[in-house]
Design an enzyme around this catalytic site. Structure first.
Site, PDB file in Angstrom:
ATOM      1  N   CYS A 204     -10.469  -9.030   0.167  1.00  0.00           N
ATOM      2  CA  CYS A 204     -10.456 -10.446   0.516  1.00  0.00           C
ATOM      3  C   CYS A 204     -11.542 -10.787   1.517  1.00  0.00           C
ATOM      4  O   CYS A 204     -12.067 -11.877   1.524  1.00  0.00           O
ATOM      5  CB  CYS A 204      -9.111 -10.833   1.111  1.00  0.00           C
ATOM      6  SG  CYS A 204      -7.759 -10.015   0.299  1.00  0.00           S
TER       7      CYS A 204
ATOM      8  N   GLN B 149       0.825  -1.224   0.000  1.00  0.00           N
ATOM      9  CA  GLN B 149       0.000   0.000   0.000  1.00  0.00           C
ATOM     10  C   GLN B 149       0.854   1.267   0.000  1.00  0.00           C
ATOM     11  O   GLN B 149       0.347   2.349  -0.279  1.00  0.00           O
ATOM     12  CB  GLN B 149      -0.926   0.022   1.216  1.00  0.00           C
ATOM     13  CG  GLN B 149      -2.059  -0.976   1.156  1.00  0.00           C
ATOM     14  CD  GLN B 149      -3.069  -0.691   0.049  1.00  0.00           C
ATOM     15  OE1 GLN B 149      -3.282   0.458  -0.349  1.00  0.00           O
ATOM     16  NE2 GLN B 149      -3.681  -1.735  -0.459  1.00  0.00           N
TER      17      GLN B 149
HETATM   18  C1  LIG Z   1      -3.073  -5.910  -2.354  1.00  0.00           C
HETATM   19  C2  LIG Z   1      -2.204  -6.260  -1.213  1.00  0.00           C
HETATM   20  C3  LIG Z   1      -1.449  -7.446  -1.214  1.00  0.00           C
HETATM   21  C4  LIG Z   1      -1.566  -8.478  -2.295  1.00  0.00           C
HETATM   22  O1  LIG Z   1      -1.031  -8.064  -3.512  1.00  0.00           O
HETATM   23  P1  LIG Z   1      -1.445  -8.871  -4.848  1.00  0.00           P
HETATM   24  O2  LIG Z   1      -0.570  -8.309  -5.899  1.00  0.00           O
HETATM   25  O3  LIG Z   1      -2.891  -8.576  -5.069  1.00  0.00           O
HETATM   26  O4  LIG Z   1      -1.169 -10.307  -4.577  1.00  0.00           O
HETATM   27  C5  LIG Z   1      -0.615  -7.688  -0.149  1.00  0.00           C
HETATM   28  N1  LIG Z   1      -0.509  -6.815   0.874  1.00  0.00           N
HETATM   29  C6  LIG Z   1      -1.212  -5.671   0.914  1.00  0.00           C
HETATM   30  C7  LIG Z   1      -1.025  -4.736   2.056  1.00  0.00           C
HETATM   31  C8  LIG Z   1      -2.086  -5.358  -0.124  1.00  0.00           C
HETATM   32  O5  LIG Z   1      -2.788  -4.225  -0.074  1.00  0.00           O
END
Ligand SMILES: *Cc1c(COP(=O)(O)O)cnc(C)c1O
Length: 395
Positions: free
Chosen positions: A324, A179
């Site tokens: 999720c 993020q």
């Molecule tokens: C979106 C997200 C992930 C997962 O990333 P992907 O590329 O969708 O696998 C992991 N950690 C955080 C904090 C996220 O926001």
């Protein structure tokens, strides 16, 4: 009006990111492991992308491994550190209760293998401190994994300080920076970071591509076995177009990081002050120490899911928390971790901006959300109990 404000779930690709990938789909489609020209052209593009990504975090290109996204990078970082620990008889891992599931579920798996997982409690503003980390470190601690910024409530952790504590005690420090990357300035050297995960689709790049930084000298374990790609640490023909596009998106985001942050902060603050006027509501996370693009509220007496559906009908795409957990009836583990009771955590709304959102959209959100909240409260048996005094208000 169509308003997309779920940029913490994923972002729209930028023109630069789209344009940069087209040549690698259309003409330079060779396999980077092949020796003929279009293979070697693809390899050169990979090398350049690796150097570009490295320069955004002040590390060497030899410290960057491309992955299929943030989840894979988190898995690989944690498994690698666990294997190093195991060899030395160190099986204690420190993390927090409000990590992304890519981290929490990997830790659960290691727990079944006999690792001791310690999840630090999170303060009500969504923070953990370096003092907490230092107190938790034991002789057999092999890894500290703490996210840079929380994906639901936007709170930012004291990364440099936590990194310094880990360095002092000779413990590997991984941070899920999915993020934060492209949104706040990151310097792995200055911030004492050993491992860092990023994902392209959170900063206007394509989905299904990410990267893991691992500081020189720390051995990396494979989670995908295969060919000798990524210096033997991640098998599989490289996603050349995706990787090139990620590097272009990241460079663009980092080049405009201050102006984008300033723009989003102004819109964020307008929305926070507008929605704060809704009675029996509360902002989740820290008012100041938060990502420039994150707004997260709890509204007592409603269900977040119905709020989202009604907002969708008004053209507003937002979220109740992480992508999720949406679709499940459990309240967000992040909101529970910061101490929101179940009945309040259910009524959450996350609005996450990008630099393309406008003040006009903010005004639309501020005018529509209160109406929808009121409509849902008027239908809610829980709200009736609250207003009649049968139940006590929490917020
Ligand atoms: C979106 C997200 C992930 C997962 O990333 P992907 O590329 O969708 O696998 C992991 N950690 C955080 C904090 C996220 O926001």
């Amino acid at each position: 009006m169509k308003v997309y404000v779920d940029n913490a779930a994923t972002t729209k690709m930028s023109r630069t990111a789209i344009d940069s990938m087209i040549p690698y789909l259309e003409s330079v489609y060779g396999n980077p492991s092949s020796l003929y020209t279009i293979g070697q052209e693809a390899k050169e593009a990979l090398d350049k992308a690796r150097a570009d990504v490295a320069s955004c975090f002040n590390c060497s290109e030899k410290e960057i491994y491309f992955t299929s996204g943030g989840s894979e990078a988190d898995n690989q970082a944690i498994i690698s550190a666990a294997r190093i620990g195991e060899r030395k008889g160190k099986k204690h891992i420190i993390s927090t209760a409000f990590e992304h599931h890519a981290v929490l579920h990997t830790l659960k798996k290691l727990e079944k293998e006999g690792f001791e997982i310690e999840l630090l409690p999170v303060g009500e503003k969504g923070n953990v401190t370096e003092e907490q980390v230092e107190k938790a470190i034991k002789d057999d601690t092999c890894l500290v994994t703490i996210m840079y910024a929380n994906n639901e409530i936007g709170s930012i952790m004291p990364i440099r300080e936590i990194g310094a504590v880990c360095r002092k005690h000779n413990v590997i420090f991984h941070t899920d920076s999915v993020q934060a990357a492209g949104h706040v300035k990151i310097d792995v050297k200055e911030q004492n970071i050993d491992m860092l995960s990023i994902s392209a689709h959170k900063f206007h790049g394509p989905k299904g591509v990410g990267a893991l930084y691992v500081r020189k000298g720390i051995p990396v374990s494979n989670i995908i076995e295969g060919g000798a790609q990524e210096r033997g640490k991640r098998g599989g023909t490289e996603n050349v177009a995706g990787i090139v596009s990620m590097a272009a998106a990241l460079k663009e985001a980092v080049a405009h990081i201050d102006e984008n942050a300033a723009k989003m902060t102004e819109i964020r603050d307008r929305i926070i002050s507008g929605l704060s006027e809704i009675p029996h509501s509360a902002l989740n996370g820290d008012r100041e120490n938060r990502l420039p693009n994150n707004i997260n509220f709890c509204f007592e007496g409603i269900e977040g899911e119905s709020l989202l559906l009604l907002l969708d009908a008004k053209g507003i795409s937002a979220s109740s928390g992480s992508a999720c957990t949406s679709g499940s009836l459990d309240p967000s583990h992040v909101l529970l971790a910061i101490g929101r009771p179940h009945e309040v955590a259910h009524g959450s709304l996350r609005i996450s901006l990008c630099e393309w959102n406008t003040m006009e959209e903010a005004e639309y959100i501020i005018s529509e959300v209160p109406k929808v909240v009121e409509y849902l409260r008027n239908m809610s048996p829980m709200w009736k109990d609250l207003t009649s005094g049968k139940r006590q208000f929490i917020l």
